[in-house]
Design an enzyme around this catalytic site. Structure first.
Site, PDB file in Angstrom:
ATOM      1  N   LYS A 159      10.257   3.096   6.265  1.00  0.00           N
ATOM      2  CA  LYS A 159       9.610   3.320   7.560  1.00  0.00           C
ATOM      3  C   LYS A 159      10.344   2.603   8.688  1.00  0.00           C
ATOM      4  O   LYS A 159      10.494   3.151   9.791  1.00  0.00           O
ATOM      5  CB  LYS A 159       8.147   2.867   7.494  1.00  0.00           C
ATOM      6  CG  LYS A 159       7.331   3.292   8.694  1.00  0.00           C
ATOM      7  CD  LYS A 159       5.847   3.044   8.479  1.00  0.00           C
ATOM      8  CE  LYS A 159       5.024   3.579   9.639  1.00  0.00           C
ATOM      9  NZ  LYS A 159       3.571   3.372   9.415  1.00  0.00           N
TER      10      LYS A 159
ATOM     11  N   PHE B 262       0.833  -1.199   0.000  1.00  0.00           N
ATOM     12  CA  PHE B 262       0.000   0.000   0.000  1.00  0.00           C
ATOM     13  C   PHE B 262       0.868   1.249   0.000  1.00  0.00           C
ATOM     14  O   PHE B 262       1.780   1.397   0.797  1.00  0.00           O
ATOM     15  CB  PHE B 262      -0.915   0.008   1.223  1.00  0.00           C
ATOM     16  CG  PHE B 262      -1.756   1.239   1.342  1.00  0.00           C
ATOM     17  CD1 PHE B 262      -2.762   1.504   0.425  1.00  0.00           C
ATOM     18  CD2 PHE B 262      -1.541   2.155   2.370  1.00  0.00           C
ATOM     19  CE1 PHE B 262      -3.537   2.652   0.524  1.00  0.00           C
ATOM     20  CE2 PHE B 262      -2.312   3.295   2.488  1.00  0.00           C
ATOM     21  CZ  PHE B 262      -3.321   3.548   1.556  1.00  0.00           C
ATOM     22  N   GLN B 263       0.589   2.133  -0.924  1.00  0.00           N
ATOM     23  CA  GLN B 263       1.308   3.391  -1.111  1.00  0.00           C
ATOM     24  C   GLN B 263       2.806   3.197  -1.312  1.00  0.00           C
ATOM     25  O   GLN B 263       3.626   4.014  -0.884  1.00  0.00           O
ATOM     26  CB  GLN B 263       1.034   4.355   0.056  1.00  0.00           C
ATOM     27  CG  GLN B 263      -0.400   4.880   0.050  1.00  0.00           C
ATOM     28  CD  GLN B 263      -0.625   6.079   0.930  1.00  0.00           C
ATOM     29  OE1 GLN B 263       0.087   6.283   1.908  1.00  0.00           O
ATOM     30  NE2 GLN B 263      -1.624   6.884   0.582  1.00  0.00           N
TER      31      GLN B 263
END
Length: 626
Positions: free
Chosen positions: A206, A156-157
C-alpha cells in the site's frame, strides 16, 4: 520476426526503446503477443505508484480488467476511475475475476488482467492462478498488500500471497518501491505472454501505491537468464522428418501448446502433407477442424475409440505442444508401447518428463511446425512418401464401427448429449463454448463440433468446478460479437453463479445451459461403476422430482436474467432457439436431464488404454479390426 506474426508488448517497447536510446533487456523478437500494442514513450513525470500502475496498464494496451476493490488496493482504484482507456468490470467474487481473466485470454489470445485486494481477496485468486498455470494461460494478477512496514507482522488482511503462489505461477513479484512499478508490470506481461504462457502475480504494498515516483516509459527490463528458445534445432528437425518419412503408423498427437502458439494453419499444412491422423487433446479441441477427414477426435480417458486405438498402435507419435498427461496416457508404461516419439514443445521441462522423447525439439511451434513441414517435404522429395493406406483402412473401419454416440434415457428425462449436440448445431462454430468440469465437460468436448481455434474453453489440467460462468463472462467481454455459451453442471453452476449479477449490470449477454442431473454427475458415475451404486453425498436436489434447492429459473430471474426450463428432448430445439433470440441480457436455461446418463467411451483410471470401454463392461474387439 516471421511475416504477419504479431508482436508482444515487450518487443514493441524494446524496439521503441532502441529508437530513444533506452534499452529493454530480455525481450524476444519472435514471441507471440497476448496484449495489444504499446503506446508511445512517455515521461519523466512525477506521480503516485497507484497512478503508475494504471498508466503502465494503459501503455501495455490493456483495455479490460476484472476486479474487486478492498483496503490495500484502494489507492489504485482511485486513478482507475479516471482511466478512459480501461474498462473495469466489478465482479462479485475474486475467484470470478481470475476465471474471467482466463476466459478473456483464452478467447482472444490477449493477456487477461485482474485486480484484487490483500489477504482473503488475494487468496480467493489462488484457484484461478493454479488453473491458469496448469493450462498455460497468459494472465497478470495485481494484488494489493499491506504497507511494507507491516509485512510479516500478521497485520489485518495480510497474507504472503507471493509465497503462496510461487509454485502455481510463472513468476510472482512483491513491489515495495513505487519506482519499480513500470518495470515489474512490463516484465509481468512479457513473462505471461512469451515462452510457455502462464499467470504472473504482482503484489504491490500500500505504501508503494501512495508514495511518489518518477514515471518513465518504456522501462528497462531485468530478466537475466530468461531467453525462451523459439527456433527448433535444425538437426533435430531433420531427424524428426526422417522418422516421419519412415513411419507406417504415424499419429499427430496435438496438445494445447499448439493452440497457445496460434499454429492451427501450420498444423493443417503439416497434417495434409503427411496424411497422418490427427488427435486433439482436451485443450486443443478446435485447433484442427473436426470436419477434416484426418481428424480422429480426442484421445484419452473419454476419447474416441479410433483416437485411442491409433495412439496405442502407432509406430510414431509426432507430439506437438502436448505433455503426455495421465488422462491421455492411462497406465503410462502401457501407452503406445511400440511408438517412437518426436516431442516438440516451447517448455524444455515437459520434454521427456513423462515419456522419453527419441527426438526432442525445443521451440515455438509457430516456427517449429513450418520448419518441420519443410524438412518433411524435402524427405518426401528424396525418398518415397510412405503409403499409409493400410493404416487408414484400419482407422476408417474403427471410425465407422465405433462412432461417438449415446443411448437416449429411458426415464422420460432429457438426454444431456442431445442437449449439447443441438446447442452446437443451432449455434454453429463461430460461437464460443465454455464448460465447467465433469460429465458436461466431456460431453461438450465430444458433441460440439469444433472447427476453429479458441472456440472451446475449459479447465482441463486443474479441473476447476465453477470455471464456466466467469470464464464465459470474460470471453464475452473479449468477443462481444460472438455468441458465448457456458455449458455448466448444476454442481459447478452453484459455485460461481453470482457472476450473473456482474453480467446483468455490465450488459454481458452470455447464455448458460445448466445440464441439471440433480447430482455431482461425474462423481456419481464413478460411484455407479466402482462403488456398487453407493451414492454417498452426490445428490444435489436441484432436478426433477427433487426439492429444487435452488430453483434455477427463479434464481436466474432474481438476477435479472432471462430464464427458461427444458425437461424433455422434444423441447430442446425450441428452447435453444428462444435463447438465441435474446441478446439484451444473459439467458439461463435449466435443462433437466437424467441422472443415469454416463460419459462413454471411458478408460478406467489406472489401467491401459487398451481397456477402453464403449459401455459398461463392453470393450471393442480389437482383433476383428486387424
Amino acid at each position: 520476426m516471421s511475416k504477419d506474426q504479431p508482436i508482444s508488448p515487450a518487443v514493441m517497447a524494446h524496439r521503441r526503446a532502441e529508437n530513444t536510446s533506452a534499452s529493454l533487456v530480455g525481450a524476444e523478437s519472435d514471441q507471440h503477443p497476448v496484449a495489444t500494442a504499446v503506446v508511445g514513450a512517455e515521461g519523466p513525470e512525477e506521480m503516485t505508484g497507484s497512478r503508475a500502475i494504471i498508466r503502465s496498464l494503459e501503455q501495455l494496451g490493456v483495455t479490460d480488467v476484472f476486479g474487486l476493490p478492498g483496503g490495500a488496493i484502494l489507492p489504485t482504484y482511485d486513478p482507475l476511475m479516471d482511466a478512459e482507456k480501461i474498462n473495469h468490470i466489478l465482479v462479485r467474487h475474486e475467484q470470478g475475476a481470475g476465471h474471467a481473466a482466463e476466459g478473456y485470454a483464452l478467447a482472444s489470445g490477449r493477456t487477461g488482467v485482474c485486480i484484487v485486494t490483500s489477504g482473503p481477496g488475494a487468496t480467493n485468486l489462488v484457484t484461478a492462478l493454479a488453473d491458469a498455470n496448469m493450462d498455460s494461460i497468459p494472465m497478470v494478477a495485481i494484488t494489493g498488500q499491506v504497507s511494507s512496514a507491516f509485512i510479516g507482522t500478521d497485520a489485518f488482511q495480510e497474507a504472503d500471497i507471493v509465497g503462496m503462489t510461487m509454485p502455481i505461477t510463472k513468476h510472482s513479484y512483491l513491489v515495495t518501491d513505487p519506482n519499480d512499478i513500470p518495470r515489474v508490470l512490463a516484465e509481468a506481461f512479457h513473462l505471461a505472454s512469451t515462452g510457455r504462457p502462464g499467470p504472473v502475480l504482482v503484489d504491490v504494498s500500500k505504501d508503494a501505491q501512495v508514495s511518489t515516483m518518477t514515471f518513465n516509459w518504456p522501462p528497462q527490463l531485468d530478466l537475466p537468464g530468461y531467453r525462451p528458445v523459439t527456433r527448433g534445432h535444425s538437426k533435430q528437425i531433420k531427424e524428426a522428418a526422417r522418422l516421419i518419412a519412415a513411419a507406417d503408423r504415424p499419429v499427430l498427437y496435438t496438445g494445447g501448446g499448439t493452440m497457445r502458439a496460434d499454429a492451427a494453419a501450420e498444423l493443417l499444412e503439416l497434417a495434409e502433407l503427411t496424411g497422418a491422423p490427427v488427435v486433439t487433446t482436451l485443450t486443443a479441441r478446435g485447433v484442427f477442424p473436426d470436419s477434416h477427414e484426418l481428424n480422429l477426435g480426442m484421445p484419452g480417458m473419454h476419447g474416441t475409440v479410433p483416437a485411442v486405438y491409433a495412439m496405442q498402435q502407432s509406430d510414431l507419435l509426432i507430439t506437438l505442444g502436448a505433455r503426455f498427461d495421465d488422462r491421455v496416457t492411462g497406465q503410462l508404461d502401457t501407452f503406445a508401447p511400440n511408438a517412437k516419439v518426436i516431442h516438440a514443445d516451447i517448455d524444455p521441462a515437459e520434454i521427456s518428463k513423462n515419456r522419453t522423447a527419441d527426438v526432442p525439439i525445443v521451440g515455438d511451434l509457430k516456427t517449429v511446425i513450418p520448419d518441420l513441414t519443410d524438412a518433411v517435404r524435402q524427405e518426401f522429395e528424396t525418398a518415397e512418401k510412405p503409403d499409409l493406406g493400410t493404416w487408414w483402412t484400419t482407422l476408417s473401419t474403427l471410425r465407422d464401427t465405433y462412432p461417438l454416440g449415446y443411448t437416449r434415457t429411458d426415464d422420460g428425462l432429457g438426454s444431456p448429449q442431445h442437449v449439447i449436440e443441438r446447442i452446437s448445431a443451432l449455434t454453429g462454430p463461430e460461437a464460443v463454448y465454455v464448460s465447467g468440469v465433469g460429465q458436461h465437460q466431456m460431453w461438450s468436448a465430444q458433441f460440439v463440433d469444433y472447427e476453429r481455434p479458441r472456440q472451446w474453453l475449459n479447465s482441463a489440467g486443474l479441473g476447476t468446478m465453477g470455471f464456466a460462468v466467469p470464464a464465459a463472462m470474460g470471453a464475452q467481454v473479449s468477443q462481444p460479437d460472438r455468441v458465448v455459451w457456458a455449458i455448466d453442471g448444476d454442481g459447478c453452476f452453484q459455485m460461481t453463479n453470482q457472476e450473473l449479477a456482474t453480467c446483468v449490470i455490465n450488459n454481458i449477454p452470455i447464455k448458460v445451459a445448466v445440464i441439471n442431473n440433480s447430482s455431482l454427475g461425474m462423481v456419481r458415475q464413478w460411484q455407479t461403476l466402482f462403488y456398487d451404486g453407493r451414492y454417498s453425498n452426490t445428490e444435489l436436489n436441484t432436478g426433477h422430482n427433487s426439492r429444487r434447492v435452488p430453483d434455477f429459473v427463479k434464481l436466474a430471474e432474481a438476477y435479472g436474467c432471462a430464464a427458461l426450463r427444458c425437461e424433455s428432448d422434444d423441447e430442446v430445439d425450441d428452447v435453444i432457439k428462444q435463447a438465441l433470440e435474446i441478446n439484451d441480457r444473459p439467458v439461463v436455461i435449466d435443462f433437466v436431464v437424467s441422472a443415469d446418463a454416463m460419459v462413454w467411451p471411458m478408460v478406467p483410471s489406472g489401467v491401459s488404454n487398451d481397456q477402453i470401454q464403449i459401455a459398461k463392461n463392453l470393450t471393442p474387439d480389437w482383433n476383428s479390426e486387424d
